[in-house]
Write a protein that holds these residues in place. Structure first.
Motif, short mmCIF file in Angstrom:
data_model
loop_
_atom_site.label_atom_id
_atom_site.label_comp_id
_atom_site.label_asym_id
_atom_site.label_seq_id
_atom_site.Cartn_x
_atom_site.Cartn_y
_atom_site.Cartn_z
N ARG A 155 -45.85 35.52 74.65
CA ARG A 155 -46.24 36.05 75.96
C ARG A 155 -45.04 36.48 76.81
O ARG A 155 -45.11 37.48 77.51
CB ARG A 155 -47.02 34.98 76.74
N LYS A 156 -43.95 35.68 76.73
CA LYS A 156 -42.81 35.97 77.58
C LYS A 156 -41.51 35.90 76.79
O LYS A 156 -41.29 34.97 76.02
CB LYS A 156 -42.75 34.97 78.75
N PHE A 157 -40.67 36.91 77.00
CA PHE A 157 -39.35 36.95 76.39
C PHE A 157 -38.32 37.10 77.51
O PHE A 157 -38.47 37.93 78.40
CB PHE A 157 -39.24 38.13 75.42
N ARG A 158 -37.28 36.27 77.45
CA ARG A 158 -36.32 36.23 78.54
C ARG A 158 -34.89 36.36 77.99
O ARG A 158 -34.53 35.72 77.01
CB ARG A 158 -36.47 34.90 79.29
N ILE A 159 -34.10 37.22 78.64
CA ILE A 159 -32.67 37.32 78.34
C ILE A 159 -31.90 36.89 79.57
O ILE A 159 -32.00 37.51 80.63
CB ILE A 159 -32.26 38.75 77.94
N GLU A 160 -31.13 35.81 79.44
CA GLU A 160 -30.34 35.30 80.56
C GLU A 160 -28.91 35.84 80.48
O GLU A 160 -28.34 35.97 79.39
CB GLU A 160 -30.30 33.77 80.52
N ASP A 161 -28.34 36.16 81.63
CA ASP A 161 -26.95 36.63 81.72
C ASP A 161 -26.68 37.78 80.75
O ASP A 161 -25.70 37.77 79.99
CB ASP A 161 -25.98 35.48 81.44
N SER A 162 -27.53 38.77 80.79
CA SER A 162 -27.41 39.91 79.87
C SER A 162 -26.07 40.62 80.05
O SER A 162 -25.65 40.92 81.17
CB SER A 162 -28.55 40.89 80.11
#
Length: 435
Positions: A364-371
Motif C-alpha cells: 500500500r505504501k512505499f517510502r524513500i527517506e533522505d532521497s
C-alpha cells in the motif's frame, strides 16, 4: 428556600472527593506539586504521602552541566536528600519508582534506595543515570537487592553496570526490559533472558562493544530491539515475536538468513546496512527466495543502505521476493562510496522471478527517506509503480542538502512512470527554506 438549597450544596467538593480519586489526581502531578496540595484541606494533608507511583525526573530537579564540580556535588547531595525525605515521609506501598534526574551523578546512596524499594512490593523500576559515577571507577553497579524484587514487571536501566549475582533465580513476572548503555557480562543474554519467562518487550542499546552471544529464549517475547554490536544471534524459542529491530554497528555473524526460520510470527522488520551485509552468504550474485518465506511480514524498513554493485542488491531483492504480503516498505540509501561500481538493482528488479505474481501485490505504501535523487531510487520508484497493483502512496522525503534543481529533476521523472494502481500517488515532502 433558595438559600437553604445553596447551603446544602456549599460543602467543599474537593475535600469530599473519595480517597481513590484523590490518589489518581496526585499521580498525575510532579511530587513537588503533589506535596503542596496538603494546603487544600486537612483531608488532603497526608494523601500525597501514599502515592503508589514516585517519579523523580526533570520536573523534580535538574542539575545544570554548566556548574563547577564543587557546585555540582552540592546539588547532587541536595537532590538525594530531597529524595530521601520523600521516601522517609512516604506511608504505603510503592508500585512504581522512577529516578531520571538530568545531570545526577550515580552514588552509593542509591543502593539504600534500591534496598528500601525491594521491601515495598515495587513492580515498575526506572533508573537513568546521565552524570557519571561519583567514584569514577567505571559504570555504577546496581545493588544486588534489585535482583530480589520478586514482583517486578518492568525495568529500565541506563548507563550503569547490571550484573546478576550467582543466587539470582529470575524475574518471573517481568514483561518489559530496557537496557541502554549498560555494562553486563558477556553471556548475559544467554543466561539472563531464560530467567524472565514472561518477557514480552526487550530493547537493548550496546554501542561501545560486543554484547557476546545473543541467544534469545523467550516464549512470550513480542518485540525485540537491538542497537549495537554482537558476535552472533539466534532465536531459540520465540514463537510470538512479531516486531524486530536490528541496527548493527558491526557484526561477526557470517550468515543471518537462518534466523528467520525461528521467527514464524514476524510482522515488522527494521534493519540497517550492516544487517543486510550479513544476510547474504558469500558468493551470492543473484537473488533467491529465503529458505523460509516471510508470509506474515507486513512492514519492512531498510536504513543506511549502500548499493554499489555488491551482493547487497541481491539481498534487498531476495527480501522483497520472500515477503509476498508486504503492506509498507521503507528504504533509506546513503551516499555511494567514491569509486564504487554501478548498481545492478534495475536489472535484478526486472528479472522474471522478481516480477512474479505475488511480488508486492499487497503493498500500500512505499517510502524513500533522505532521497539523494539517484538513479537507483528512480529504479525503485519505477518498479514499485509498475508492480504494486494496490499501491496508494509513494512518499519521498529528499535529503535536506540535495538542492532545488536536483529535487525538481527527480520529481519530474518520478511522476511520469506507468502505474499498476489507479489510486497510486507520488508525493514529495521537502523543506526548502535554506534555498
Amino acid at each position: 428556600m433558595k438559600r437553604v438549597c445553596e447551603s446544602e450544596y456549599s460543602a467543599d467538593r474537593i475535600t469530599d472527593l473519595p480517597a481513590d480519586v484523590i490518589q489518581r489526581i496526585l499521580m498525575y502531578l510532579p511530587i513537588k506539586d503533589a506535596a503542596k496540595t496538603g494546603v487544600l484541606s486537612r483531608k488532603w494533608r497526608c494523601h500525597w504521602r501514599r502515592i503508589p507511583e514516585l517519579v523523580f525526573d526533570d520536573d523534580f530537579a535538574q542539575i545544570s552541566s554548566d556548574l563547577a564540580e564543587s557546585e555540582s556535588k552540592v546539588m547532587n547531595k541536595q537532590v538525594m536528600l530531597n529524595i530521601y525525605r520523600s521516601l522517609l515521609l512516604h506511608d504505603g506501598r510503592i508500585t512504581k519508582f522512577v529516578l531520571s534526574v538530568p545531570g545526577l551523578i550515580a552514588c552509593r546512596e542509591i543502593d539504600q534506595i534500591i534496598l528500601y524499594l525491594s521491601t515495598k512490593g515495587v513492580q515498575h523500576l526506572k533508573f537513568v543515570f546521565t552524570g557519571g559515577n561519583d567514584e569514577e571507577e567505571g559504570d555504577f553497579q546496581m545493588h544486588s537487592s534489585l535482583f530480589s524484587v520478586s514482583r517486578l514487571k518492568s525495568l529500565k536501566l541506563q548507563s550503569c553496570e547490571f550484573k546478576p549475582p550467582s543466587w539470582f533465580v529470575g524475574f518471573t513476572n517481568l514483561t518489559r526490559l530496557v537496557l541502554e548503555y549498560v555494562t553486563s557480562p558477556v553471556d548475559f543474554f544467554r543466561d539472563f533472558l531464560p530467567k524472565c519467562p514472561m518477557l514480552e518487550y526487550f530493547r537493548a542499546i550496546y554501542p561501545d562493544g560486543p554484547a557476546g552471544q545473543l541467544e534469545i529464549v523467550a516464549p512470550f517475547l513480542k518485540s525485540f530491539i537491538f542497537v549495537g554490536y554482537f558476535q552472533n544471534i539466534s532465536f531459540k524459542c520465540t514463537p510470538l515475536l512479531s516486531y524486530v529491530v536490528l541496527h548493527l554497528t558491526e557484526s561477526e555473524t557470517p550468515d543471518l538468513v537462518s534466523l528467520f526460520a525461528s521467527l514464524p510470527a514476524l510482522e515488522q522488520l527494521y534493519v540497517n546496512n550492516e544487517v543486510m551485509k550479513y544476510l547474504a552468504p558469500s558468493g551470492r550474485n543473484s537473488p533467491t527466495r529465503l529458505p523460509i518465506p516471510l508470509h506474515r511480514l507486513k512492514v519492512l524498513e531498510m536504513n543506511t543502505l549502500v548499493f554499489d554493485g555488491s551482493p547487497m542488491e541481491c539481498v534487498f531483492v531476495s527480501l522483497i521476493m520472500s515477503s509476498p504480503n508486504l503492506h509498507r516498505l521503507t528504504v533509506q540509501l546513503c551516499d555511494q562510496p567514491a569509486g564504487s561500481e554501478v548498481s545492478c538493482l534495475r536489472s535484478l528488479l526486472e528479472a522474471g522471478d522478481c516480477r512474479g505474481s505475488d511480488c508486492l501485490q499487497h503493498l500500500r505504501k512505499f517510502r524513500i527517506e533522505d532521497s539523494r535523487g539517484t538513479q537507483v531510487e528512480l529504479d525503485l520508484v519505477r518498479f514499485v509503480l509498475a508492480t504494486a497493483s494496490l499501491l496508494e502512496l509513494i512518499h519521498i522525503t529528499p535529503y535536506k542538502k540535495l538542492g532545488t534543481k536536483k529535487v525538481t529533476k527527480f520529481m519530474k521523472e518520478a511522476i511520469q512512470y506507468k502505474r499498476a494502481s489507479k489510486e497510486a500517488e507520488v508525493r514529495f515532502y521537502w523543506d526548502d527554506d535554506e534555498e
